[in-house]
Design a protein around this motif. Structure first.
Motif, PDB file in Angstrom:
ATOM      1  N   VAL A   8       7.791  22.544 -14.743  1.00  0.00           N
ATOM      2  CA  VAL A   8       8.169  20.444 -14.812  1.00  0.00           C
ATOM      3  C   VAL A   8       8.196  20.091 -14.005  1.00  0.00           C
ATOM      4  O   VAL A   8       9.534  19.906 -14.005  1.00  0.00           O
ATOM      5  CB  VAL A   8       8.524  20.305 -16.638  1.00  0.00           C
ATOM      6  CG1 VAL A   8       8.255  18.316 -16.324  1.00  0.00           C
ATOM      7  CG2 VAL A   8       7.891  20.563 -18.077  1.00  0.00           C
ATOM      8  N   PRO A   9       7.321  19.514 -13.355  1.00  0.00           N
ATOM      9  CA  PRO A   9       8.168  18.311 -12.513  1.00  0.00           C
ATOM     10  C   PRO A   9       8.302  17.579 -12.646  1.00  0.00           C
ATOM     11  O   PRO A   9       8.130  16.315 -13.842  1.00  0.00           O
ATOM     12  CB  PRO A   9       6.654  18.360 -11.337  1.00  0.00           C
ATOM     13  CG  PRO A   9       5.817  17.902 -12.878  1.00  0.00           C
ATOM     14  CD  PRO A   9       5.613  18.954 -13.343  1.00  0.00           C
ATOM     15  N   THR A  10       9.737  16.870 -12.135  1.00  0.00           N
ATOM     16  CA  THR A  10      10.976  15.865 -11.463  1.00  0.00           C
ATOM     17  C   THR A  10      11.685  15.669 -10.706  1.00  0.00           C
ATOM     18  O   THR A  10      10.258  15.601  -9.656  1.00  0.00           O
ATOM     19  CB  THR A  10      11.479  15.951 -12.878  1.00  0.00           C
ATOM     20  OG1 THR A  10      12.093  14.483 -13.387  1.00  0.00           O
ATOM     21  CG2 THR A  10      12.833  17.321 -12.987  1.00  0.00           C
ATOM     22  N   PHE A  11      12.374  14.716 -10.827  1.00  0.00           N
ATOM     23  CA  PHE A  11      13.111  14.719  -9.560  1.00  0.00           C
ATOM     24  C   PHE A  11      14.662  15.017 -10.330  1.00  0.00           C
ATOM     25  O   PHE A  11      15.106  14.771 -11.083  1.00  0.00           O
ATOM     26  CB  PHE A  11      12.913  13.368  -8.754  1.00  0.00           C
ATOM     27  CG  PHE A  11      13.609  12.126  -9.958  1.00  0.00           C
ATOM     28  CD1 PHE A  11      13.056  12.168 -10.262  1.00  0.00           C
ATOM     29  CD2 PHE A  11      14.602  11.517  -8.509  1.00  0.00           C
ATOM     30  CE1 PHE A  11      13.692  10.575 -11.250  1.00  0.00           C
ATOM     31  CE2 PHE A  11      15.081  10.274  -9.266  1.00  0.00           C
ATOM     32  CZ  PHE A  11      14.700   9.623 -10.891  1.00  0.00           C
TER      33      PHE A  11
ATOM     34  N   THR B 275       6.844  11.776 -12.849  1.00  0.00           N
ATOM     35  CA  THR B 275       6.038  11.769 -11.273  1.00  0.00           C
ATOM     36  C   THR B 275       5.595  10.616 -10.434  1.00  0.00           C
ATOM     37  O   THR B 275       4.870  10.187 -12.243  1.00  0.00           O
ATOM     38  CB  THR B 275       4.741  12.893 -11.165  1.00  0.00           C
ATOM     39  OG1 THR B 275       4.159  12.589 -12.095  1.00  0.00           O
ATOM     40  CG2 THR B 275       5.867  14.500 -11.235  1.00  0.00           C
ATOM     41  N   GLY B 276       4.567  10.575  -9.881  1.00  0.00           N
ATOM     42  CA  GLY B 276       3.850   9.056  -9.706  1.00  0.00           C
ATOM     43  C   GLY B 276       4.752   7.937  -7.829  1.00  0.00           C
ATOM     44  O   GLY B 276       5.552   9.172  -7.743  1.00  0.00           O
ATOM     45  N   PRO B 277       3.980   7.317  -7.846  1.00  0.00           N
ATOM     46  CA  PRO B 277       3.972   6.783  -6.605  1.00  0.00           C
ATOM     47  C   PRO B 277       5.511   6.253  -6.694  1.00  0.00           C
ATOM     48  O   PRO B 277       6.151   6.690  -5.471  1.00  0.00           O
ATOM     49  CB  PRO B 277       3.194   6.196  -6.369  1.00  0.00           C
ATOM     50  CG  PRO B 277       2.167   5.550  -7.861  1.00  0.00           C
ATOM     51  CD  PRO B 277       2.649   7.114  -8.411  1.00  0.00           C
ATOM     52  N   GLU B 278       6.305   6.014  -7.196  1.00  0.00           N
ATOM     53  CA  GLU B 278       7.180   4.631  -7.305  1.00  0.00           C
ATOM     54  C   GLU B 278       8.148   6.283  -7.352  1.00  0.00           C
ATOM     55  O   GLU B 278       9.840   5.947  -7.061  1.00  0.00           O
ATOM     56  CB  GLU B 278       8.245   4.594  -8.502  1.00  0.00           C
ATOM     57  CG  GLU B 278       7.421   3.090  -8.578  1.00  0.00           C
ATOM     58  CD  GLU B 278       5.282   3.496  -9.885  1.00  0.00           C
ATOM     59  OE1 GLU B 278       5.418   4.448  -9.924  1.00  0.00           O
ATOM     60  OE2 GLU B 278       4.898   2.365  -9.589  1.00  0.00           O
TER      61      GLU B 278
ATOM     62  N   THR C 290      15.664  14.819  -4.475  1.00  0.00           N
ATOM     63  CA  THR C 290      15.205  15.262  -4.744  1.00  0.00           C
ATOM     64  C   THR C 290      14.270  15.789  -5.936  1.00  0.00           C
ATOM     65  O   THR C 290      13.849  15.368  -6.317  1.00  0.00           O
ATOM     66  CB  THR C 290      15.736  16.815  -3.942  1.00  0.00           C
ATOM     67  OG1 THR C 290      15.851  17.384  -4.970  1.00  0.00           O
ATOM     68  CG2 THR C 290      16.495  17.126  -2.331  1.00  0.00           C
ATOM     69  N   HIS C 291      12.572  16.198  -5.240  1.00  0.00           N
ATOM     70  CA  HIS C 291      11.506  16.387  -5.701  1.00  0.00           C
ATOM     71  C   HIS C 291      12.069  17.947  -6.488  1.00  0.00           C
ATOM     72  O   HIS C 291      13.214  18.822  -5.723  1.00  0.00           O
ATOM     73  CB  HIS C 291      10.351  17.083  -5.490  1.00  0.00           C
ATOM     74  CG  HIS C 291      10.089  15.561  -5.250  1.00  0.00           C
ATOM     75  ND1 HIS C 291       8.812  15.461  -5.602  1.00  0.00           N
ATOM     76  CD2 HIS C 291       9.355  14.995  -3.289  1.00  0.00           C
ATOM     77  CE1 HIS C 291       8.494  13.588  -4.920  1.00  0.00           C
ATOM     78  NE2 HIS C 291       8.549  13.847  -4.255  1.00  0.00           N
ATOM     79  N   SER C 292      12.006  17.877  -7.794  1.00  0.00           N
ATOM     80  CA  SER C 292      12.375  19.630  -8.602  1.00  0.00           C
ATOM     81  C   SER C 292      12.008  19.207  -9.495  1.00  0.00           C
ATOM     82  O   SER C 292      10.950  19.104 -10.424  1.00  0.00           O
ATOM     83  CB  SER C 292      14.163  19.011  -8.714  1.00  0.00           C
ATOM     84  OG  SER C 292      14.241  18.743 -10.093  1.00  0.00           O
TER      85      SER C 292
ATOM     86  N   ASP D   1       7.884   9.235  -5.989  1.00  0.00           N
ATOM     87  CA  ASP D   1       8.246   9.544  -4.898  1.00  0.00           C
ATOM     88  C   ASP D   1       8.187   8.678  -3.167  1.00  0.00           C
ATOM     89  O   ASP D   1       9.304   9.272  -2.462  1.00  0.00           O
ATOM     90  CB  ASP D   1       6.409   9.309  -4.048  1.00  0.00           C
ATOM     91  CG  ASP D   1       5.670  10.873  -4.666  1.00  0.00           C
ATOM     92  OD1 ASP D   1       6.445  11.240  -5.631  1.00  0.00           O
ATOM     93  OD2 ASP D   1       4.701  10.805  -4.931  1.00  0.00           O
ATOM     94  N   GLN D   2       8.718   7.404  -3.813  1.00  0.00           N
ATOM     95  CA  GLN D   2       9.060   5.801  -2.910  1.00  0.00           C
ATOM     96  C   GLN D   2      10.474   6.725  -3.349  1.00  0.00           C
ATOM     97  O   GLN D   2      11.463   5.947  -1.974  1.00  0.00           O
ATOM     98  CB  GLN D   2       8.930   4.919  -3.206  1.00  0.00           C
ATOM     99  CG  GLN D   2       9.970   3.910  -2.828  1.00  0.00           C
ATOM    100  CD  GLN D   2       8.559   3.568  -1.620  1.00  0.00           C
ATOM    101  OE1 GLN D   2       7.610   4.352  -1.066  1.00  0.00           O
ATOM    102  NE2 GLN D   2       9.163   3.517  -0.395  1.00  0.00           N
ATOM    103  N   LEU D   3      11.063   6.925  -4.059  1.00  0.00           N
ATOM    104  CA  LEU D   3      12.647   6.765  -4.624  1.00  0.00           C
ATOM    105  C   LEU D   3      13.091   7.984  -3.685  1.00  0.00           C
ATOM    106  O   LEU D   3      14.550   7.863  -3.268  1.00  0.00           O
ATOM    107  CB  LEU D   3      13.236   6.870  -6.196  1.00  0.00           C
ATOM    108  CG  LEU D   3      12.707   5.605  -6.960  1.00  0.00           C
ATOM    109  CD1 LEU D   3      13.286   6.219  -8.815  1.00  0.00           C
ATOM    110  CD2 LEU D   3      14.094   4.661  -6.688  1.00  0.00           C
TER     111      LEU D   3
END
Ligand code: GLU
Length: 326
Positions: free
Chosen positions: A252-255, A221-224, A236-238, A226-228
Motif C-alpha cells: 500500500v503506497p502512502t507517505f 496518494t495524489g498531487p497534494e 518521504t513516499h513510503s 506529492d507536493q507535501l
C-alpha cells in the motif's frame, strides 16, 4: 563489656551500611520516557530502551520508566513542562516543534530539544472497514473518521494533510478524537468507518483491527501528497508491505515520517550517555524486541531525521565508537 562493644560495633556497621545505601539512592537518576498508546510501537520503544538501561542500573545509577502517553505532541509538551526527560517524537513534529513553525507557530520554537537517535519509519496509515466504500484517501470525505487525539502525532500530521486538501473537520460525517489505543475497537464496533495512525509496522493496533473485522489499508496518494513530500524534507513516499495483516496482501503506497528519540537539553550528559550506550552496546538484543526494529542500522539511526542538535551525552558515545568526528 565485651558484649557491649560488640553491640556498638554492630550498630556502627548498620549505621555505616544505611549511610552507604542513602548515598547510593541519592546518586540514582530516574528518567521518564514519553511513548504513545499501548498497542503502538512507541510504547515498545520506551519499554525496550528502559529494559536495556535498567539491566545495568547498579553500575551507572540510571533507572528508567516509560509510561504510555498521548503520543508525539504530548511528549514534546511533557518534556517542555519537565514531566518527561525524554520522548519518542515523529520527525515532522520534531522539526516543527524545534523551529516553532506550522502548527507549532503559536507555541514558538522549542530550542531545548536535543536528538539522541532515530528509530523506525512511520507511514501515515489509514485503515477502513472493508464495507465502508473507502478505497482511496479522498473517499474519507463524508465518512466517520478518527482523526486522533490532539496530543498525538497522527492528529498533527492529519491537520497538515487536511490543510493541503482544503478540508476541515466539517468535511467528515464525524471527526472523532479517540486515543490511538481506542481506535481499533471503535472500528470493530462500527463506531467509525476509518482510523488514522502514523505508526511503525507491524503493530498491535492494526493487527487488532484486521483480525477482529474485515478491514483494509487505504493508499494515501495524489498531487497534494506529492507536493507535501516535495516541500518538506521530513516527509518521504513510503510503502506498507503486503502480507503483514490479514486480508491485506498487497503493498500500500502512502507517505511517512521517522520516529525520533529526543530529550530535554537539561538532562545531564552522563544520563544520556548511559541511555544511548545501553541501546547500542546491546544492539542485536534491542532489535529483537519488536519486528519494526528489525531493519534498524546504527548508521541511519544517528543521521536521518534529526533536526535538533545531538545531545552532548549521545555525541560522546558516538565519537567513542568512531561513528562521528569530535
Ligand atoms: N506516531 C504516533 C504519535 O506520534 C505514535 C505511534 C506509536 O505509538 O507507535 O503519536
Amino acid at each position: 563489656m565485651k558484649r557491649l562493644s560488640l553491640a556498638a560495633a554492630v550498630s556502627g556497621l548498620i549505621l555505616g551500611a544505611s549511610a552507604f545505601s542513602t548515598q547510593a539512592v541519592a546518586d540514582q537518576k530516574f528518567i521518564t520516557i514519553g511513548t504513545g498508546g499501548q498497542t503502538g510501537v512507541y510504547f515498545v520503544v520506551g519499554q525496550s530502551v528502559c529494559r536495556m538501561v535498567n539491566r545495568n542500573s547498579d553500575e551507572h545509577g540510571v533507572r528508567c520508566n516509560a509510561p504510555s502517553t498521548g503520543g508525539s505532541v504530548a511528549n514534546v509538551n511533557g518534556m517542555k513542562s519537565g514531566e518527561l526527560d525524554m520522548g519518542v517524537v515523529q520527525s515532522d513534529v520534531h522539526y516543527r516543534a524545534f523551529n516553532g513553525v506550522g502548527n507549532f507557530e503559536e507555541d514558538g520554537a522549542w530550542g531545548e530539544m536535543r536528538s539522541l537517535f532515530t528509530m523506525h519509519g512511520e507511514p501515515l496509515t489509514v485503515v477502513a472497514r472493508a464495507n465502508a466504500g473507502i478505497t482511496e484517501f479522498a473517499d474519507l470525505k463524508g465518512k466517520r473518521v478518527n482523526i486522533g487525539n490532539p496530543g498525538s502525532g497522527q492528529r498533527n500530521t492529519m491537520d497538515v494533510v487536511m490543510n493541503a486538501l482544503g478540508w476541515t473537520v466539517n468535511d467528515f460525517a464525524l471527526a472523532s478524537q479517540l486515543d490511538a489505543a481506542e481506535q481499533a475497537a471503535a472500528l470493530s464496533d462500527n463506531n467509525i468507518d476509518a482510523m488514522i495512525y502514523v505508526v511503525g509496522h507491524p503493530n498491535g493496533s492494526i493487527q487488532e483491527a484486521t483480525t477482529t473485522i474485515d478491514a483494509r489499508l487505504v493508499p494515501v496518494t495524489g498531487p497534494e501528497i506529492d507536493q507535501l513530500v516535495e516541500t518538506y524534507s521530513y516527509y518521504t513516499h513510503s510503502i506498507i508491505p503486503g502480507g503483514l495483516y490479514r486480508g491485506n496482501d498487497e503493498d500500500v503506497p502512502t507517505f511517512g515520517v521517522a520516529a525520533t528519540f529526543v530529550s530535554h537539553a537539561g538532562v545531564d550528559e552522563d544520563t544520556v550517555y548511559h541511555t544511548v550506550k545501553a541501546v547500542f552496546d546491546n544492539f542485536d538484543r534491542f532489535k529483537r524486541l519488536h519486528p519494526a526494529f528489525a531493519n534498524l542500522t546504527e548508521e541511519s539511526m544517528i543521521s536521518d531525521g534529526l533536526t535538533a542538535p545531538l545531545h552532548p551525552g549521545a555525541k560522546r558515545y558516538y565519537v567513542e565508537r568512531g561513528w562521528i568526528q569530535e
